[in-house]
Structure formats: C-alpha cells, structure tokens
Motif scaffolding. Structure first.
Motif, PDB file in Angstrom:
ATOM      1  N   GLN A 111       9.295  -5.529 -31.459  1.00  0.00           N
ATOM      2  CA  GLN A 111       8.326  -6.666 -32.135  1.00  0.00           C
ATOM      3  C   GLN A 111       7.281  -5.992 -32.769  1.00  0.00           C
ATOM      4  O   GLN A 111       7.024  -4.846 -32.281  1.00  0.00           O
ATOM      5  CB  GLN A 111       7.781  -7.661 -31.382  1.00  0.00           C
ATOM      6  N   ASN A 112       6.459  -6.362 -33.728  1.00  0.00           N
ATOM      7  CA  ASN A 112       5.571  -5.595 -34.319  1.00  0.00           C
ATOM      8  C   ASN A 112       4.277  -5.964 -33.351  1.00  0.00           C
ATOM      9  O   ASN A 112       3.870  -7.030 -32.861  1.00  0.00           O
ATOM     10  CB  ASN A 112       5.068  -6.239 -35.859  1.00  0.00           C
ATOM     11  N   GLU A 129       8.231  -3.289 -35.384  1.00  0.00           N
ATOM     12  CA  GLU A 129       9.173  -3.397 -34.607  1.00  0.00           C
ATOM     13  C   GLU A 129      10.207  -2.313 -34.340  1.00  0.00           C
ATOM     14  O   GLU A 129      11.101  -2.239 -33.226  1.00  0.00           O
ATOM     15  CB  GLU A 129       9.936  -4.721 -35.217  1.00  0.00           C
ATOM     16  N   SER A 196      -1.420 -10.274 -41.394  1.00  0.00           N
ATOM     17  CA  SER A 196      -0.536 -11.705 -41.347  1.00  0.00           C
ATOM     18  C   SER A 196       0.086 -11.753 -42.802  1.00  0.00           C
ATOM     19  O   SER A 196       1.271 -12.067 -42.918  1.00  0.00           O
ATOM     20  CB  SER A 196      -1.151 -12.909 -40.907  1.00  0.00           C
ATOM     21  N   TYR A 199       2.808  -8.858 -42.453  1.00  0.00           N
ATOM     22  CA  TYR A 199       3.795  -8.746 -41.391  1.00  0.00           C
ATOM     23  C   TYR A 199       4.010 -10.282 -41.021  1.00  0.00           C
ATOM     24  O   TYR A 199       2.632 -10.797 -40.569  1.00  0.00           O
ATOM     25  CB  TYR A 199       3.487  -7.841 -40.334  1.00  0.00           C
ATOM     26  N   SER A 200       4.881 -10.965 -41.146  1.00  0.00           N
ATOM     27  CA  SER A 200       4.848 -12.223 -40.769  1.00  0.00           C
ATOM     28  C   SER A 200       4.845 -12.691 -39.261  1.00  0.00           C
ATOM     29  O   SER A 200       4.274 -13.475 -38.925  1.00  0.00           O
ATOM     30  CB  SER A 200       6.529 -12.851 -41.504  1.00  0.00           C
ATOM     31  N   ASN A 201       5.279 -11.634 -38.652  1.00  0.00           N
ATOM     32  CA  ASN A 201       5.098 -11.822 -36.776  1.00  0.00           C
ATOM     33  C   ASN A 201       4.620 -10.712 -36.365  1.00  0.00           C
ATOM     34  O   ASN A 201       5.344  -9.523 -36.515  1.00  0.00           O
ATOM     35  CB  ASN A 201       6.605 -12.060 -36.908  1.00  0.00           C
TER      36      ASN A 201
END
Ligand SMILES: Nc1ncnc2c1ncn2[C@@H]1O[C@H](COP(=O)(O)OP(=O)(O)O)[C@@H](O)[C@H]1O
Ligand SMILES: CC(C)(COP(=O)(O)O)[C@@H](O)C(=O)NCCC(=O)O
Ligand SMILES: [K+]
Length: 244
Positions: A111-112, A129, A196, A199-201
């Motif tokens: 994950q990021n 990620e 944000s 990077y969406s998540n």
C-alpha cells in the motif's frame, strides 16, 4: 535482546526489544548517553545487539565503548533496505528517514504510505505501493518554531508549547501559540490533503516527540505511534540480518 537507540537532534530515544516486543523505553539527553546506556545494559544484562540510528551530533566513539558487552551496529546508507531509494541524493537522506521508510514498508505491505515524524524537524516520507521511496518534505518542528521566533526577532519571548486559546491570538503570547501550533497543524493537514489529490489511497503514520500533541488536533485520520522509529529500527535490523 536488542537495544535500539535513536539519536535525534533534540533527544536520544532507546528501547529494549525481546523479539518484536518492546519491553521498555527510555528518553535522555546527549550528555547523559553513556550513563543511561550503561544502566540499561546493567538492568537487562542479556543483550546481544545494540543498533543505532543517528542524525544528531553524537560521536560513534560514544557507542563503541560498549563493544565488549554486545555487538554494535550503526544503521547506514550501505545497509539493505526493503524499498527502492528514488531520492535524487540518496547519500544525504537522513538515516532516521530511511529507517522510518523501512518500518512503514515492512509493517504495511502493498500500500502507499506517508510517514510524518514530528521531532526537531517535521519530516514527511512517502513510499508507494511498489515500495519506491519517493522522498517528502522537511519543515521546522514545534519547538524549533518557538525558538526561531525568539532567536530571530528583538521582541518575541521564548514560549513553551501550549494549546492556542483559539484561532485569533489576542495577545503576543496567544498570537505566537496560534501561529506555531495552528500553523503546523494546518500545514500537516494541508500536506495530507495535497497527497490525497495525487494518491487516492495511503495510510498515514505519525511519530516523533510531538505525536500526542499533534494527533488529536489533525483533521485527517492517522495512525499515531510515538515508538514507530524505534520499532522500525528493530525491524530494519532483523531485516538486515535475514538478508545480509
Ligand atoms: N522533554 C522534552 N524536551 C524537548 N522536547 C520535547 C520534550 N518533550 C516533548 N518534546 C517535543 O518533542 C519535539 C522533539 O521531538 P524528538 O522526537 O525528541 O526530536 P528528535 O528526534 O529530533 O530528537 C519538540 O518539538 C518538543 O515539542
Ligand atoms: C531532516 C532531519 C534533520 C530530521 O532530524 P530530526 O528532526 O529527526 O532530529 C534528518 O533526517 C536529517 O539530517 N536529514 C538529512 C537530509 C535529508 O533527509 O534529506
Ligand atoms: K523528524
């Protein structure tokens, strides 16, 4: 047992690890380093390794005197880390930031991750990620902000950290507290908002001496852990042993 020691620019933090378990931690100042390490070694008396991450100005020699008691390891840029270092100047990247990035990579796989370390400086470190360490930001920490206002002006007093009474400072001290505390809180939230957008998540880890003070004031949801650097140091050391 492993004794992990983090030498920052303000204080030295140490923790005793039995495997992955943090048994006890300690905080002390530079000139009490040797006395404190001696006491910890005496108290537990079964250490195999001393692992150090140092960005402060403490001589290597201060640790080498313990070589008769245990193995002394200084984390360095030459060690094996679980991420690809994409920093344009990898040799100048703080070893503390590398350890934080390693801890985030190992503890939060696939994950990021954004790591924020609120110490003398507040550092931001982003590992995507695919385990690429991309870099981040360096900005003055809370105490440094109070000190800078005092040191670089004729009229501003040196204040200690306090919660601002509100947004609008109605006196010199209230204005300073609002500027320093609200300013850093908005800055961190602003950075997170900007990340944000790109990077969406991603998960956010907050650590460092001002963790507790800042965590409850941020609007974003973060994973707050004052011991994240020491835990990461222990994990990075285990990773290095396995992969050497
Ligand atoms: N006893 C203390 N002495 C100095 N700073 C402290 C203390 N307690 C909390 N702090 C806060 O911790 C921050 C420094 O964090 P720390 O993690 O010790 O820094 P570093 O890792 O750079 O040595 C300061 O901004 C300050 O507000
Ligand atoms: C940015 C730092 C001063 C932070 O130190 P700290 O606030 O943890 O004491 C340290 O990570 C450092 O010296 N870094 C070197 C420059 C860089 O990381 O690019
Ligand atoms: K820091």
């Amino acid at each position: 047992m492993v004794l992990a020691v983090d030498v920052g620019n303000t204080r030295i933090k140490a923790a005793v690890f039995e495997g992955d378990i943090l048994v006890e931690n300690f905080v002390f100042v530079k000139n009490e380093l040797q006395k404190n390490i001696q006491n910890i070694l005496k108290k537990y008396n079964k250490f195999a390794d001393l692992v150090i991450s140092c960005v402060g100005d403490v001589e290597k020699q201060s640790f080498l005197e313990f070589e008769n008691d245990l193995k002394v390891h200084f984390m360095s840029h030459e060690d094996i880390f679980p991420f690809v270092n994409c920093y344009a100047t990898p040799k100048t990247l703080g070893i503390d930031r590398m350890v934080l990035a390693a801890g985030a990579t190992l503890q939060f796989p696939n994950q990021n991750r954004l790591v924020i370390d609120a110490g003398t400086c507040v550092t931001f470190d982003f590992i995507d990620e695919d385990n690429n360490y991309l870099g981040g930001a360096i900005t003055p920490g809370l105490r440094l902000r109070y000190e800078s206002l005092h040191n670089y002006t004729a009229k501003l007093p040196l204040l200690t950290l306090e919660s601002p009474k509100g947004l609008i400072g109605n006196s010199t001290s209230d204005s300073i507290h609002s500027g320093v505390v609200n300013g850093l809180v908005y800055e961190i939230d602003g950075f997170i908002d900007e990340y944000s957008r790109q990077y969406s998540n991603f998960i956010i880890i907050l650590t460092g001496g001002d963790t507790e003070f800042l965590a409850k004031r941020l609007k974003n949801t973060i994973f707050a852990n004052s011991n994240f650097l020491l835990e990461s140091l222990s994990q990075t050391f285990q990773y290095k042993i396995k992969n050497d």
